[in-house]
Write an enzyme that holds these catalytic residues in place. Structure first.
Site, PDB file in Angstrom:
ATOM      1  N   LYS A  71      48.072 102.632 -43.612  1.00  0.00           N
ATOM      2  CA  LYS A  71      47.152 103.688 -43.193  1.00  0.00           C
ATOM      3  C   LYS A  71      47.688 105.019 -43.705  1.00  0.00           C
ATOM      4  O   LYS A  71      48.646 105.571 -43.165  1.00  0.00           O
ATOM      5  CB  LYS A  71      47.009 103.760 -41.679  1.00  0.00           C
ATOM      6  CG  LYS A  71      45.838 104.661 -41.250  1.00  0.00           C
ATOM      7  CD  LYS A  71      46.070 105.375 -39.937  1.00  0.00           C
ATOM      8  CE  LYS A  71      46.875 106.616 -40.046  1.00  0.00           C
ATOM      9  NZ  LYS A  71      46.217 107.729 -40.821  1.00  0.00           N
ATOM     10  N   PRO A 105      45.333 109.059 -34.130  1.00  0.00           N
ATOM     11  CA  PRO A 105      45.095 108.698 -32.736  1.00  0.00           C
ATOM     12  C   PRO A 105      44.254 107.436 -32.549  1.00  0.00           C
ATOM     13  O   PRO A 105      44.373 106.772 -31.516  1.00  0.00           O
ATOM     14  CB  PRO A 105      44.365 109.934 -32.180  1.00  0.00           C
ATOM     15  CG  PRO A 105      44.835 111.053 -33.042  1.00  0.00           C
ATOM     16  CD  PRO A 105      44.975 110.460 -34.408  1.00  0.00           C
ATOM     17  N   GLU A 146      60.765 108.292 -40.334  1.00  0.00           N
ATOM     18  CA  GLU A 146      61.332 109.467 -40.995  1.00  0.00           C
ATOM     19  C   GLU A 146      60.480 110.643 -40.558  1.00  0.00           C
ATOM     20  O   GLU A 146      59.303 110.743 -40.919  1.00  0.00           O
ATOM     21  CB  GLU A 146      61.302 109.294 -42.511  1.00  0.00           C
ATOM     22  CG  GLU A 146      62.229 110.256 -43.237  1.00  0.00           C
ATOM     23  CD  GLU A 146      61.480 111.261 -44.066  1.00  0.00           C
ATOM     24  OE1 GLU A 146      61.730 112.471 -43.857  1.00  0.00           O
ATOM     25  OE2 GLU A 146      60.652 110.889 -44.891  1.00  0.00           O
ATOM     26  N   CYS A 179      59.836 117.813 -45.592  1.00  0.00           N
ATOM     27  CA  CYS A 179      60.650 117.725 -44.382  1.00  0.00           C
ATOM     28  C   CYS A 179      62.129 117.993 -44.647  1.00  0.00           C
ATOM     29  O   CYS A 179      62.858 118.397 -43.743  1.00  0.00           O
ATOM     30  CB  CYS A 179      60.468 116.360 -43.728  1.00  0.00           C
ATOM     31  SG  CYS A 179      60.634 114.971 -44.864  1.00  0.00           S
ATOM     32  N   GLU A 279      60.201 123.375 -36.745  1.00  0.00           N
ATOM     33  CA  GLU A 279      59.810 123.096 -38.124  1.00  0.00           C
ATOM     34  C   GLU A 279      58.501 123.811 -38.434  1.00  0.00           C
ATOM     35  O   GLU A 279      57.477 123.560 -37.798  1.00  0.00           O
ATOM     36  CB  GLU A 279      59.656 121.591 -38.351  1.00  0.00           C
ATOM     37  CG  GLU A 279      59.337 121.237 -39.793  1.00  0.00           C
ATOM     38  CD  GLU A 279      59.222 119.739 -40.022  1.00  0.00           C
ATOM     39  OE1 GLU A 279      59.684 119.255 -41.074  1.00  0.00           O
ATOM     40  OE2 GLU A 279      58.662 119.051 -39.145  1.00  0.00           O
TER      41      GLU A 279
END
Length: 379
Positions: A71, A105, A146, A179, A279
């Protein structure tokens, strides 16, 4: 786009090398230890590196002998469809690679909860990672994640400051939507102003604009929600008393529409400020001053994240000692490039498990002990 596709190709090439060298059966004392495919794997990826993220997971899962259901992010469906066409053209057997689209969701949650999914590998925000783990918990499946990061770049006093300042490219690359980006720069307080001036000069060279323009060095962020999120963080830095060195809120000069963000540098930042702790996921970097090496390490580790870390120094041994004290999954010395052999993953709320190389392959393998087979020879 070249960077995205090339990293995807590199992931598959490395998986081939890893697979050729890997022993799925080994002897341990009087026992045989087997590594077997874990089964059906649900792969969920983020939008920021849509080809690289799935290629890393998919290459390892297929090398392990697993089947997958992927997905992708709902914001990058065309990349997913393109890769699905590649898999079909390559002759991957029906049912081995499966693609489903939808949001997290609903579709993502259903995938994590499904009893026929044996393992979930997720890349995305820490907030979403918690939801993935909760959804998967009822069926006690393996979850590898991750997640977010707030990587520190410790510049030691003996470092080449000009070279260290060039690491700004990492926080404007992909419009800061990575990230591992070193978004916290730690510099000795006596070198603060010199580094700030270098960063200001380098950021002034960044040309923000449409990707189609050959002169552009940084494009827009992914969507309106991300743009507004970054603007709020920049404003919070101003409100909490950080010194704005470059950039700021609003669109860059010459642009009157689009989700373009000014490359932004803050100085006089304290570890307690919001922009130093959370972040941002955009082209925003904060500069913090330290007194000595111990304080630098303390500041670097004072975060719920632990994905990456960076050290700049002319002394490799000293940098290695500092890196060993940083609680992060990957430490880069003097801007060394990433590679697909070294494991990638995080400490603390940056996730669990590892990707790439041998460690990435083993995420998709179960371990079986064969006991009492003293005379058997491993296959």
């Amino acid at each position: 786009m070249t960077a995205h596709t090339s990293t995807g190709i590199a992931a598959f090439k490395q998986a081939i090398v890893t697979l050729r060298e890997y022993d799925f059966e080994t002897r341990m004392g009087d026992n045989i230890v087997r590594r077997e495919p874990i089964g059906v794997c649900g792969l969920i990826t983020a939008w920021n590196w849509p080809i690289q993220l799935i290629s890393t997971k998919l290459a390892a899962a297929l090398a392990a002998g697993c089947t997958v259901v992927w997905k992708p992010s709902e914001f990058t469906p065309l990349c997913a469809l393109g890769l699905a066409e590649v898999m079909h053209a390559a002759g991957v057997p029906a049912g081995v690679f499966n693609l489903i689209n939808g949001d997290g969701p609903t579709v993502g949650s259903a995938l994590c909860r499904h009893a026929d999914i044996d393992m979930v590998s997720f890349t995305g925000s820490t907030h979403a990672g918690v939801q993935v783990a909760e959804a998967a918990a009822a069926t006690v499946k393996r979850v590898s994640q991750e997640l977010g990061g707030k990587s520190a770049n410790i510049i030691l006093p003996d470092a080449d400051l000009a070279a260290a300042a060039l690491e700004y490219r990492a926080f404007v690359s992909n419009t800061g939507q990575s990230c591992h980006s070193p978004t916290r720069i730690l510099v000795h307080r006596e070198q603060l102003e010199e580094l700030v001036q270098l960063l200001k000069e380098e950021c002034a060279k960044v040309k923000v604009g449409a990707p189609q323009d050959p002169a552009t060095s940084m494009g827009p962020v992914v969507n309106k929600a991300q743009f507004e999120r970054i603007q709020k963080y920049i404003q919070s830095g101003l409100d909490e008393g950080a010194r704005l060195v470059h950039g700021g809120v609003g669109l860059p000069q010459g642009l009157d529409r689009g989700y373009f963000v000014k490359p932004t540098v803050f100085a006089d930042v304290t570890p307690a400020m919001t922009i130093a702790r959370e972040e941002i996921f955009g082209p925003v970097v904060v500069v913090l001053a330290y007194r000595d090496e111990d304080e630098a390490v303390e500041i670097a580790n004072d975060t719920p994240y632990g994905l990456g870390g960076y050290v700049f120094s002319s002394d490799r041994r000293k940098a290695q000692a500092i890196g060993a004290r940083m609680r992060a999954g990957r430490i880069f010395y003097n801007g060394a490039p990433s590679n697909n052999v070294a494991p990638m993953g995080g400490y603390k709320q940056s996730g669990n498990g590892r990707e790439m190389g041998v460690f990435g392959l083993e995420e998709y393998l179960e371990v079986k002990a064969m006991i009492g087979f003293e005379d058997a020879v491993p296959a």
